[in-house]
Design an enzyme around this catalytic site. Structure first.
Site, PDB file in Angstrom:
ATOM      1  N   TYR A   1      34.429  32.549  60.813  1.00 55.10           N
ATOM      2  CA  TYR A   1      35.470  32.862  59.824  1.00 55.10           C
ATOM      3  C   TYR A   1      35.624  31.670  58.901  1.00 55.10           C
ATOM      4  CZ  TYR A   1      37.642  37.351  60.604  1.00 55.10           C
ATOM      5  OH  TYR A   1      37.896  38.685  60.627  1.00 55.10           O
TER       6      TYR A   1
ATOM      7  N   ASP B   1      30.170  43.166  33.478  1.00 55.97           N
ATOM      8  CA  ASP B   1      29.602  43.462  34.795  1.00 55.97           C
ATOM      9  C   ASP B   1      28.088  43.549  34.590  1.00 55.97           C
ATOM     10  OD1 ASP B   1      28.583  44.638  37.056  1.00 55.97           O
ATOM     11  OD2 ASP B   1      30.154  46.147  37.247  1.00 55.97           O
TER      12      ASP B   1
ATOM     13  N   LYS C   1      20.147  43.539  43.010  1.00 53.22           N
ATOM     14  CA  LYS C   1      19.372  44.460  42.156  1.00 53.22           C
ATOM     15  C   LYS C   1      18.240  43.661  41.513  1.00 53.22           C
ATOM     16  CE  LYS C   1      23.215  47.653  41.500  1.00 53.22           C
ATOM     17  NZ  LYS C   1      24.554  47.096  41.687  1.00 53.22           N
TER      18      LYS C   1
ATOM     19  N   THR D   1      26.312  42.103  41.114  1.00 51.00           N
ATOM     20  CA  THR D   1      25.822  42.194  42.481  1.00 51.00           C
ATOM     21  C   THR D   1      24.660  41.209  42.565  1.00 51.00           C
ATOM     22  OG1 THR D   1      24.383  44.014  41.820  1.00 51.00           O
ATOM     23  CG2 THR D   1      26.429  44.606  42.927  1.00 51.00           C
TER      24      THR D   1
ATOM     25  N   GLU E   1      37.951  31.746  55.780  1.00 49.76           N
ATOM     26  CA  GLU E   1      38.828  32.120  54.658  1.00 49.76           C
ATOM     27  C   GLU E   1      39.255  30.869  53.894  1.00 49.76           C
ATOM     28  OE1 GLU E   1      41.128  34.337  57.296  1.00 49.76           O
ATOM     29  OE2 GLU E   1      40.584  36.261  56.409  1.00 49.76           O
TER      30      GLU E   1
ATOM     31  N   ARG F   1      22.379  41.919  49.713  1.00 48.10           N
ATOM     32  CA  ARG F   1      23.413  42.841  49.224  1.00 48.10           C
ATOM     33  C   ARG F   1      24.741  42.087  49.149  1.00 48.10           C
ATOM     34  NH1 ARG F   1      23.538  47.924  48.389  1.00 48.10           N
ATOM     35  NH2 ARG F   1      21.328  47.940  48.875  1.00 48.10           N
TER      36      ARG F   1
HETATM   37  N1  DSN Z   1      25.266  52.071  43.175  1.00 43.99           N
HETATM   38  C1  DSN Z   1      24.844  51.189  42.117  1.00 43.99           C
HETATM   39  C2  DSN Z   1      23.856  51.839  41.229  1.00 43.99           C
HETATM   40  O1  DSN Z   1      23.016  52.533  41.750  1.00 43.99           O
HETATM   41  O2  DSN Z   1      23.881  51.638  40.031  1.00 43.99           O
HETATM   42  C3  DSN Z   1      25.982  50.638  41.348  1.00 43.99           C
HETATM   43  O3  DSN Z   1      27.044  50.420  42.153  1.00 43.99           O
END
Ligand code: DSN
Length: 497
Positions: A75, A252, A284, A281, A77, A290
């Site tokens: 942990y 974003d 990607k 994120t 925090e 992730r």
């Molecule tokens: N689920 C993602 C996507 O496929 O674009 C975005 O959150």
């Protein structure tokens, strides 16, 4: 009988990452053969289905190893060197490394690497912007500037005293994301949410129209970014619009963070210098574990760092370790080559699709994704997605702008090239993929049901399906997924033989 010791004859020939993966499977199988089998089966599935999901990738085995270890026990925090738990020295070092590497990679003053996902990162950003910008009379009356001290009725007073708690984000139906103010997402409950779309004639963002909407709405936050928009965004223009109405520009960049890190999106197409707050994120195009992250100007740093406890629970130290590894990988020159190749591939794929008679939304792409309108084939996105998957390609259906079929059945397919580029595929393979997709789509028809024509059921001609599957398989055998992983040994370790 399961093998629980490491005795592969080819062990010394395996990379360290592959040895670790194999050893992990053995360790898991000793407790749960079922879980071990499912992990190995996932590798088999990914090796037999070509991945074109625009939001997925294949991260390195170094990233995976950083994620799978005892750091999960801790942990932590708080923020580095200021924790609510004892014994966080190593997590401090890891989080600080991830944070500093991210700041350097993207050239931003501050990074917060704790968000568990992109949706969490957006929530942290929303609250940080609200907490930083709200100077409502009610706040002063309440005699505090710390949102953590406020009760529910206090918040209600603040909400009522503010005329400017509006969020203006891209509509989901135009390619925006659920968390950008979609009516069923909490973002539309936190804010008075408004949307902007794309021009009906070009399917592109119309900045003059956006300026007009912003003048009317006067949002606290102008949110740019997308899940299914195949073109670059001019962030200089976005910032001008935001400034003209006193809004904070939040971007974003979840889908295209790898293209920013890899310096494909530069100048006015790089959101980082223009947006006060940037979320992403990490899994990607950025090709990490992730997870999520917030980057911001100094002005927002203090509130962003309050993501836990404001929004998040305890951070995930093992994932922060993997983020640090991924950010270091993305700082290497070869990552920039990779990022450029993603876009080149996407453009090759798009051109080849057009040459094969497919209707590509906006006529092409500037980024990692291609949006195909499947209505000319007389099928829905859902039918197209299933037919293509049956033929060995995994991708997802998606709404196209002004979609008559809605978000469940849809009229489109969203294709991405981040994963196939990681496998090493280039222009020739993109042409082959386009021809496979065209073959499947032009040989798929909707099934008739008692009540009319189904939007879900479909029929693919067996001959076309057979040929498509064989071509997809041939590509995958030339470019195997996680080629360094020894499938036979993994199967044996998981008790699958
Ligand atoms: N689920 C993602 C996507 O496929 O674009 C975005 O959150």
């Amino acid at each position: 009988m399961l093998q629980t010791t490491f005795e592969s004859p080819a062990a010394e020939a395996l990379s360290a990452g592959a040895q670790a993966f194999l050893a992990n499977i053995r360790a898991v199988a000793a407790v749960s053969p079922e879980v071990a089998r499912a992990i190995v089966q996932e590798l088999i599935d990914q090796r037999t289905n070509l991945k074109l999901i625009a939001s997925e990738n294949y991260c390195s085995l170094a990233v995976q190893s950083a994620m799978g270890n005892l750091l999960t026990d801790k942990y932590a925090e708080g923020v580095p060197f200021k924790r609510f738990y004892a014994g966080c020295d190593n997590v401090d070092r890891i989080e600080e490394l991830a944070r500093q590497t991210a700041c350097k990679l993207f050239d931003k003053a501050h990074a917060y690497v704790q968000p568990h996902s992109g949706a969490d990162a957006n929530l942290v950003a929303f609250w940080a912007i609200l907490s930083t910008k709200i100077e409502a009379p009610a706040f002063k009356e309440l005699n505090t500037t710390d949102p953590n001290q406020l009760s529910r009725p206090d918040w209600e007073k603040i909400r009522q005293s503010l005329g400017n708690q509006r969020l203006l984000g891209m509509d989901l139906s135009a390619g925006g994301h659920l968390t950008h103010g979609y009516r069923r997402n909490v973002s539309s409950r936190m804010f008075d949410a408004y949307g902007y779309g794309v021009s009906p004639s070009t399917n592109l963002i119309d900045y003059d129209e956006l300026q007009r909407i912003a003048n009317d709405v006067r949002p606290l936050i102008l949110l740019a970014g997308y899940s299914a928009y195949p073109r670059k965004i001019n962030f200089a223009r976005m910032r001008e619009i935001a400034d003209s109405v006193g809004a904070v520009l939040m971007v974003d960049m979840a889908h295209f963070a790898g293209l920013v890190a890899g310096k494909v999106f530069t100048g006015e197409f790089n959101p980082v210098p223009y947006a006060q707050v940037v979320t992403t994120t990490t899994h990607k195009t950025l090709r990490g574990p992730r997870g999520g992250m917030v980057l911001c100007d100094e002005e927002f740093a203090e509130q962003v760092d309050k993501g836990c406890p404001l929004v998040l629970g305890g951070p995930l130290p093992h994932v922060m370790a993997a983020k640090a590894v991924a950010f270091l990988e993305a700082s290497r020159p070869e990552f920039s080559d990779y990022a450029h190749a993603i876009v080149k591939n996407s453009q090759s794929l798009s051109s080849a699709l057009v040459a094969n008679g497919c209707k590509v939304v906006t006529g092409g792409t500037d980024n990692h994704l291609v949006l195909v309108d499947v209505t000319p084939y007389g099928i829905t996105g859902r039918q197209a997605e299933s037919a293509v998957r049956e033929c060995g390609i995994t991708l997802n259906r998606n709404t196209i702008p002004f979609d008559a079929n809605g978000p469940w059945y849809t009229s489109g397919l969203r294709l991405g090239t981040a994963a196939t580029t990681t496998l090493g595929m280039r222009e020739a393979e993109m042409k082959e993929i386009a021809s496979i997709l065209a073959l499947v789509l032009s040989n798929t028809t909707p099934d008739k049901t008692d009540s009319g024509t189904s939007k879900a059921k479909y029929h693919v001609s067996p001959d076309a399906a057979g040929r498509a599957r064989a071509k997809a398989q041939a590509l995958l055998s030339d470019y195997p997924v996680y080629a360094e992983l020894p499938l036979d040994a993994l199967r044996k370790s998981a008790g699958m033989d």
